[in-house]
Design a protein around this motif. Structure first.
Motif, PDB file in Angstrom:
ATOM      1  N   LEU A 146       0.831  -1.207   0.000  1.00  0.00           N
ATOM      2  CA  LEU A 146       0.000   0.000   0.000  1.00  0.00           C
ATOM      3  C   LEU A 146       0.864   1.255   0.000  1.00  0.00           C
ATOM      4  N   ALA A 147       1.948   1.222   0.748  1.00  0.00           N
ATOM      5  CA  ALA A 147       2.853   2.374   0.800  1.00  0.00           C
ATOM      6  C   ALA A 147       3.480   2.633  -0.561  1.00  0.00           C
ATOM      7  N   LEU A 148       3.969   1.585  -1.210  1.00  0.00           N
ATOM      8  CA  LEU A 148       4.598   1.752  -2.515  1.00  0.00           C
ATOM      9  C   LEU A 148       3.600   2.251  -3.562  1.00  0.00           C
ATOM     10  N   GLU A 149       2.401   1.701  -3.538  1.00  0.00           N
ATOM     11  CA  GLU A 149       1.370   2.156  -4.472  1.00  0.00           C
ATOM     12  C   GLU A 149       1.010   3.619  -4.207  1.00  0.00           C
ATOM     13  N   SER A 150       0.900   3.980  -2.945  1.00  0.00           N
ATOM     14  CA  SER A 150       0.579   5.363  -2.582  1.00  0.00           C
ATOM     15  C   SER A 150       1.672   6.318  -3.041  1.00  0.00           C
ATOM     16  N   LEU A 151       2.917   5.933  -2.804  1.00  0.00           N
ATOM     17  CA  LEU A 151       4.032   6.808  -3.159  1.00  0.00           C
ATOM     18  C   LEU A 151       4.139   7.026  -4.670  1.00  0.00           C
ATOM     19  N   LYS A 152       3.638   6.078  -5.448  1.00  0.00           N
ATOM     20  CA  LYS A 152       3.580   6.291  -6.896  1.00  0.00           C
ATOM     21  C   LYS A 152       2.675   7.476  -7.222  1.00  0.00           C
ATOM     22  N   LYS A 153       1.691   7.705  -6.354  1.00  0.00           N
ATOM     23  CA  LYS A 153       0.744   8.811  -6.532  1.00  0.00           C
ATOM     24  C   LYS A 153       1.221  10.088  -5.838  1.00  0.00           C
ATOM     25  N   LYS A 154       2.436  10.034  -5.269  1.00  0.00           N
ATOM     26  CA  LYS A 154       3.039  11.179  -4.575  1.00  0.00           C
ATOM     27  C   LYS A 154       2.253  11.594  -3.336  1.00  0.00           C
ATOM     28  N   GLU A 155       1.651  10.594  -2.673  1.00  0.00           N
ATOM     29  CA  GLU A 155       0.940  10.836  -1.421  1.00  0.00           C
ATOM     30  C   GLU A 155       0.910   9.544  -0.638  1.00  0.00           C
ATOM     31  N   ILE A 156       0.712   9.686   0.685  1.00  0.00           N
ATOM     32  CA  ILE A 156       0.622   8.504   1.534  1.00  0.00           C
ATOM     33  C   ILE A 156      -0.175   8.870   2.782  1.00  0.00           C
ATOM     34  N   ALA A 157      -0.954   7.929   3.262  1.00  0.00           N
ATOM     35  CA  ALA A 157      -1.768   8.164   4.459  1.00  0.00           C
ATOM     36  C   ALA A 157      -0.896   8.114   5.703  1.00  0.00           C
ATOM     37  N   ASP A 158      -1.211   8.972   6.651  1.00  0.00           N
ATOM     38  CA  ASP A 158      -0.444   8.995   7.902  1.00  0.00           C
ATOM     39  C   ASP A 158      -0.500   7.655   8.622  1.00  0.00           C
ATOM     40  N   PHE A 159      -1.630   6.944   8.537  1.00  0.00           N
ATOM     41  CA  PHE A 159      -1.730   5.666   9.246  1.00  0.00           C
ATOM     42  C   PHE A 159      -0.826   4.598   8.629  1.00  0.00           C
ATOM     43  N   ILE A 160      -0.560   4.692   7.337  1.00  0.00           N
ATOM     44  CA  ILE A 160       0.379   3.754   6.702  1.00  0.00           C
ATOM     45  C   ILE A 160       1.781   4.008   7.259  1.00  0.00           C
ATOM     46  N   LEU A 161       2.173   5.261   7.321  1.00  0.00           N
ATOM     47  CA  LEU A 161       3.491   5.607   7.866  1.00  0.00           C
ATOM     48  C   LEU A 161       3.638   5.151   9.309  1.00  0.00           C
ATOM     49  N   LEU A 162       2.623   5.418  10.119  1.00  0.00           N
ATOM     50  CA  LEU A 162       2.687   5.055  11.536  1.00  0.00           C
ATOM     51  C   LEU A 162       2.796   3.552  11.736  1.00  0.00           C
ATOM     52  N   LYS A 163       1.975   2.801  11.025  1.00  0.00           N
ATOM     53  CA  LYS A 163       1.987   1.346  11.181  1.00  0.00           C
ATOM     54  C   LYS A 163       3.269   0.732  10.636  1.00  0.00           C
ATOM     55  N   LEU A 164       3.727   1.219   9.493  1.00  0.00           N
ATOM     56  CA  LEU A 164       4.963   0.663   8.940  1.00  0.00           C
ATOM     57  C   LEU A 164       6.147   0.956   9.854  1.00  0.00           C
ATOM     58  N   ASP A 165       6.147   2.114  10.464  1.00  0.00           N
ATOM     59  CA  ASP A 165       7.211   2.427  11.407  1.00  0.00           C
ATOM     60  C   ASP A 165       7.251   1.380  12.518  1.00  0.00           C
ATOM     61  N   THR A 166       6.096   1.002  13.005  1.00  0.00           N
ATOM     62  CA  THR A 166       5.997  -0.024  14.047  1.00  0.00           C
ATOM     63  C   THR A 166       6.372  -1.398  13.511  1.00  0.00           C
ATOM     64  N   PHE A 167       5.804  -1.784  12.382  1.00  0.00           N
ATOM     65  CA  PHE A 167       6.049  -3.123  11.827  1.00  0.00           C
ATOM     66  C   PHE A 167       7.516  -3.332  11.460  1.00  0.00           C
TER      67      PHE A 167
END
Length: 118
Positions: free
Chosen positions: A43-64
């Motif tokens: 989801l993060a990679l797909e979002s970044l292709k669109k030059k945007e990303i949800a804050d919850f993706i960043l927060l969860k990935l930081d934890t994971f």
């Protein structure tokens, strides 16, 4: 994954598309660390292709990504591919050429609920 479909057909932004996929695929999230990490990285990679990303993706990935120990039954090639994708994510996230989409506390609570389902 339905990410592009939601962006194109439903005019969703990356946060909305990611949220929709997480709601639909909740069962995948709760099958273990590997699946959860793989889905969020995707989801993060797909979002970044669109030059945007949800804050919850960043927060969860930081934890994971602090604990990248995966289940023993995961194939070595799958772990290698995910490791490659994680490194790609880390490279892309450092460019800071994207917008962070802020989501409300209600959605973040819903996400925690989804992550706790069995």
């Amino acid at each position: 994954m339905e990410f592009e479909k939601y962006i194109g057909n439903n005019n969703y932004n990356s946060a909305q598309a990611s949220a929709r996929i997480l709601e639909e695929d909740w069962w995948l999230l709760n099958e273990g660390n590997f699946n959860k990490t793989a889905l969020f990285v995707c989801l993060a990679l797909e979002s970044l292709k669109k030059k945007e990303i949800a804050d919850f993706i960043l927060l969860k990935l930081d934890t994971f990504l602090r604990n990248v120990q995966f289940e023993d039954y995961i194939e070595t090639d799958d772990v290698k591919q995910l490791s490659h994708d994680i490194n790609l994510y880390k490279e892309r996230i450092e460019k800071v050429d994207y917008k962070i989409i802020q989501t409300d506390i209600t959605w973040k609570g819903r996400l925690e609920n989804i992550l706790s389902l069995k």
